[in-house]
Structure formats: C-alpha cells, structure tokens
Write a protein that holds these residues in place. Sequence first.
Motif, PDB file in Angstrom:
ATOM      1  N   LEU A  47      32.965  36.172  25.941  1.00 50.29           N
ATOM      2  CA  LEU A  47      31.706  36.884  25.723  1.00 50.29           C
ATOM      3  C   LEU A  47      31.760  38.356  26.144  1.00 50.29           C
ATOM      4  O   LEU A  47      31.039  39.185  25.583  1.00 50.29           O
ATOM      5  CB  LEU A  47      30.566  36.192  26.469  1.00 50.29           C
ATOM      6  N   ARG A  48      32.593  38.697  27.096  1.00 51.10           N
ATOM      7  CA  ARG A  48      32.638  40.085  27.587  1.00 51.10           C
ATOM      8  C   ARG A  48      33.286  41.047  26.611  1.00 51.10           C
ATOM      9  O   ARG A  48      33.183  42.259  26.750  1.00 51.10           O
ATOM     10  CB  ARG A  48      33.369  40.139  28.918  1.00 51.10           C
ATOM     11  N   GLN A  49      33.990  40.508  25.612  1.00 49.69           N
ATOM     12  CA  GLN A  49      34.723  41.343  24.653  1.00 49.69           C
ATOM     13  C   GLN A  49      33.775  42.333  23.976  1.00 49.69           C
ATOM     14  O   GLN A  49      32.705  41.961  23.507  1.00 49.69           O
ATOM     15  CB  GLN A  49      35.409  40.482  23.592  1.00 49.69           C
ATOM     16  N   GLY A  50      34.177  43.586  23.937  1.00 55.14           N
ATOM     17  CA  GLY A  50      33.415  44.615  23.255  1.00 55.14           C
ATOM     18  C   GLY A  50      32.308  45.247  24.077  1.00 55.14           C
ATOM     19  O   GLY A  50      31.612  46.140  23.598  1.00 55.14           O
ATOM     20  N   ALA A  51      32.122  44.794  25.304  1.00 52.38           N
ATOM     21  CA  ALA A  51      31.065  45.350  26.151  1.00 52.38           C
ATOM     22  C   ALA A  51      31.618  46.470  27.018  1.00 52.38           C
ATOM     23  O   ALA A  51      32.776  46.430  27.442  1.00 52.38           O
ATOM     24  CB  ALA A  51      30.476  44.261  27.043  1.00 52.38           C
ATOM     25  N   VAL A  95      26.637  45.587  27.896  1.00 53.50           N
ATOM     26  CA  VAL A  95      27.462  45.931  29.066  1.00 53.50           C
ATOM     27  C   VAL A  95      27.905  44.652  29.772  1.00 53.50           C
ATOM     28  O   VAL A  95      27.380  43.576  29.504  1.00 53.50           O
ATOM     29  CB  VAL A  95      26.694  46.857  30.046  1.00 53.50           C
ATOM     30  N   TRP A  96      28.881  44.785  30.671  1.00 55.51           N
ATOM     31  CA  TRP A  96      29.395  43.618  31.394  1.00 55.51           C
ATOM     32  C   TRP A  96      29.690  43.992  32.844  1.00 55.51           C
ATOM     33  O   TRP A  96      30.451  44.924  33.108  1.00 55.51           O
ATOM     34  CB  TRP A  96      30.668  43.097  30.732  1.00 55.51           C
ATOM     35  N   PRO A  97      29.118  43.248  33.832  1.00 58.59           N
ATOM     36  CA  PRO A  97      29.489  43.434  35.233  1.00 58.59           C
ATOM     37  C   PRO A  97      30.727  42.583  35.527  1.00 58.59           C
ATOM     38  O   PRO A  97      31.291  41.978  34.622  1.00 58.59           O
ATOM     39  CB  PRO A  97      28.266  42.884  35.971  1.00 58.59           C
ATOM     40  N   THR A  98      31.131  42.522  36.765  1.00 59.48           N
ATOM     41  CA  THR A  98      32.169  41.569  37.154  1.00 59.48           C
ATOM     42  C   THR A  98      31.473  40.316  37.662  1.00 59.48           C
ATOM     43  O   THR A  98      30.643  40.387  38.565  1.00 59.48           O
ATOM     44  CB  THR A  98      33.072  42.151  38.260  1.00 59.48           C
ATOM     45  N   TRP A  99      31.786  39.173  37.039  1.00 59.64           N
ATOM     46  CA  TRP A  99      31.227  37.891  37.467  1.00 59.64           C
ATOM     47  C   TRP A  99      32.261  37.236  38.379  1.00 59.64           C
ATOM     48  O   TRP A  99      33.444  37.176  38.027  1.00 59.64           O
ATOM     49  CB  TRP A  99      30.944  36.998  36.263  1.00 59.64           C
ATOM     50  N   CYS A 100      31.825  36.782  39.546  1.00 60.60           N
ATOM     51  CA  CYS A 100      32.759  36.217  40.531  1.00 60.60           C
ATOM     52  C   CYS A 100      32.284  34.878  41.079  1.00 60.60           C
ATOM     53  O   CYS A 100      31.083  34.638  41.216  1.00 60.60           O
ATOM     54  CB  CYS A 100      32.904  37.164  41.725  1.00 60.60           C
ATOM     55  N   VAL A 101      33.256  34.057  41.417  1.00 59.32           N
ATOM     56  CA  VAL A 101      33.040  32.843  42.201  1.00 59.32           C
ATOM     57  C   VAL A 101      34.057  32.906  43.324  1.00 59.32           C
ATOM     58  O   VAL A 101      35.224  33.241  43.103  1.00 59.32           O
ATOM     59  CB  VAL A 101      33.272  31.565  41.372  1.00 59.32           C
ATOM     60  N   GLY A 102      33.611  32.632  44.540  1.00 58.57           N
ATOM     61  CA  GLY A 102      34.535  32.700  45.663  1.00 58.57           C
ATOM     62  C   GLY A 102      33.985  32.008  46.890  1.00 58.57           C
ATOM     63  O   GLY A 102      33.066  31.198  46.799  1.00 58.57           O
ATOM     64  N   VAL A 103      34.573  32.362  48.014  1.00 56.55           N
ATOM     65  CA  VAL A 103      34.208  31.746  49.284  1.00 56.55           C
ATOM     66  C   VAL A 103      33.988  32.816  50.337  1.00 56.55           C
ATOM     67  O   VAL A 103      34.471  33.943  50.206  1.00 56.55           O
ATOM     68  CB  VAL A 103      35.304  30.762  49.761  1.00 56.55           C
ATOM     69  N   ARG A 104      33.260  32.412  51.373  1.00 57.49           N
ATOM     70  CA  ARG A 104      33.086  33.312  52.511  1.00 57.49           C
ATOM     71  C   ARG A 104      34.424  33.541  53.187  1.00 57.49           C
ATOM     72  O   ARG A 104      35.239  32.624  53.278  1.00 57.49           O
ATOM     73  CB  ARG A 104      32.149  32.666  53.549  1.00 57.49           C
ATOM     74  N   LYS A 105      34.650  34.744  53.686  1.00 57.39           N
ATOM     75  CA  LYS A 105      35.916  35.054  54.358  1.00 57.39           C
ATOM     76  C   LYS A 105      35.984  34.458  55.751  1.00 57.39           C
ATOM     77  O   LYS A 105      37.073  34.217  56.262  1.00 57.39           O
ATOM     78  CB  LYS A 105      36.119  36.568  54.442  1.00 57.39           C
ATOM     79  N   ALA A 136      37.321  35.840  38.889  1.00 59.19           N
ATOM     80  CA  ALA A 136      36.569  37.061  38.553  1.00 59.19           C
ATOM     81  C   ALA A 136      36.759  37.350  37.076  1.00 59.19           C
ATOM     82  O   ALA A 136      37.887  37.332  36.563  1.00 59.19           O
ATOM     83  CB  ALA A 136      37.042  38.236  39.392  1.00 59.19           C
ATOM     84  N   VAL A 137      35.644  37.585  36.400  1.00 55.74           N
ATOM     85  CA  VAL A 137      35.682  37.986  34.998  1.00 55.74           C
ATOM     86  C   VAL A 137      35.193  39.428  34.951  1.00 55.74           C
ATOM     87  O   VAL A 137      34.004  39.700  35.004  1.00 55.74           O
ATOM     88  CB  VAL A 137      34.802  37.061  34.110  1.00 55.74           C
ATOM     89  N   ARG A 138      36.167  40.325  34.904  1.00 55.92           N
ATOM     90  CA  ARG A 138      35.875  41.774  34.953  1.00 55.92           C
ATOM     91  C   ARG A 138      35.656  42.332  33.561  1.00 55.92           C
ATOM     92  O   ARG A 138      36.106  41.736  32.570  1.00 55.92           O
ATOM     93  CB  ARG A 138      37.053  42.489  35.615  1.00 55.92           C
ATOM     94  N   PRO A 139      35.009  43.498  33.497  1.00 52.70           N
ATOM     95  CA  PRO A 139      34.878  44.142  32.182  1.00 52.70           C
ATOM     96  C   PRO A 139      36.258  44.463  31.624  1.00 52.70           C
ATOM     97  O   PRO A 139      37.205  44.710  32.362  1.00 52.70           O
ATOM     98  CB  PRO A 139      34.113  45.427  32.471  1.00 52.70           C
ATOM     99  N   VAL A 140      36.358  44.440  30.314  1.00 54.47           N
ATOM    100  CA  VAL A 140      37.603  44.797  29.654  1.00 54.47           C
ATOM    101  C   VAL A 140      37.668  46.326  29.609  1.00 54.47           C
ATOM    102  O   VAL A 140      36.725  46.978  29.164  1.00 54.47           O
ATOM    103  CB  VAL A 140      37.659  44.227  28.223  1.00 54.47           C
ATOM    104  N   SER A 141      38.769  46.891  30.099  1.00 50.71           N
ATOM    105  CA  SER A 141      38.872  48.349  30.064  1.00 50.71           C
ATOM    106  C   SER A 141      39.161  48.805  28.642  1.00 50.71           C
ATOM    107  O   SER A 141      39.931  48.186  27.932  1.00 50.71           O
ATOM    108  CB  SER A 141      39.955  48.880  30.978  1.00 50.71           C
ATOM    109  N   PRO A 142      38.520  49.894  28.260  1.00 51.96           N
ATOM    110  CA  PRO A 142      38.762  50.408  26.912  1.00 51.96           C
ATOM    111  C   PRO A 142      40.208  50.864  26.777  1.00 51.96           C
ATOM    112  O   PRO A 142      40.800  51.365  27.719  1.00 51.96           O
ATOM    113  CB  PRO A 142      37.789  51.582  26.777  1.00 51.96           C
ATOM    114  N   LEU A 143      40.741  50.682  25.591  1.00 51.34           N
ATOM    115  CA  LEU A 143      42.120  51.109  25.337  1.00 51.34           C
ATOM    116  C   LEU A 143      42.196  52.616  25.280  1.00 51.34           C
ATOM    117  O   LEU A 143      41.363  53.277  24.666  1.00 51.34           O
ATOM    118  CB  LEU A 143      42.619  50.515  24.015  1.00 51.34           C
TER     119      LEU A 143
END
Length: 145
Positions: A47-51, A95-105, A136-143
Amino acid sequence: MSTPMILSRRGGELPLPRRLLAVAVVVLARLLALLPPGRIRSVLSWLRQGARPATHDQTLTARNAVMAVSLECRGAQGCVPRSIASALLCRAWGVWPTWCVGVRKVGPFAAHAWVEVDGALVGEDLPDDYFRPLIAVRPVSPLVS
C-alpha cells in the motif's frame, strides 16, 4: 471502588468527509489487525507504493482523526488498529509514515505498535528511543536519477 476514566478524542469535531474516511480506514485497520504480523507488513508494504514520506503534522492529524472516531483506537489496547489506521489514512492523503511494531527496551516486557516520522514517535508521550522496532514499514524513497 472504581475510578472514572475519560478518553480524550484529541481531534475535536471533524468535517463529515474526513470523519467518513477515518471511519472507513478504522474498519479496514481492524480487519488487517487480525492478520499475522508478517502478512500485515506485506499488505502495508504494498500500500505504501507511490506515496511521499509523511510529515509529523500530517501523521499526527491522521492519528488524531482515527482516535476521534474510534473508542477502540483511543484505548490502551488499541495500538495495532490505531497505528494501522493512522498509516492508512495518511496513505489516503498520498503520504506514508513509518509503521512500526516492537517492544519496550526496558522491562517489563511490553509489545506496542506505533507510527513515526524520521525516527520520532507521533502522538506518543514517550521518548523516541523507548521502543525497539521489530517490524517497520518505511516510506519508499524516491528514485534519484
């Protein structure tokens, strides 16, 4: 004895088109949240493609809209649908933010899902390095040509 608890809407009143879009992404996010984490990552990566990369303000606006329309997303256990819905609403805006799943440090163990922009948590009242992202699903950087 019970303690009264009020969950703030944090978004105020939303215009009807924005409210309807937020409700739609919350419904979709609740369905996606039922999937295994790897499948969620695959769907969101597609889904993040093109954002374009989202700004902090855009992501916070999306998160607040999601919380304004969903009691589940405002709750302490609503981090997965809240973070997915926030990312989906951003995507609806191009637009696309970074979506994350993780744990407390630091202990005790706790898992969490969140959205961030440039390594900064969005809408969380915690330090930016409080969690360790596992997915983490980060935004795709433009080429660059």
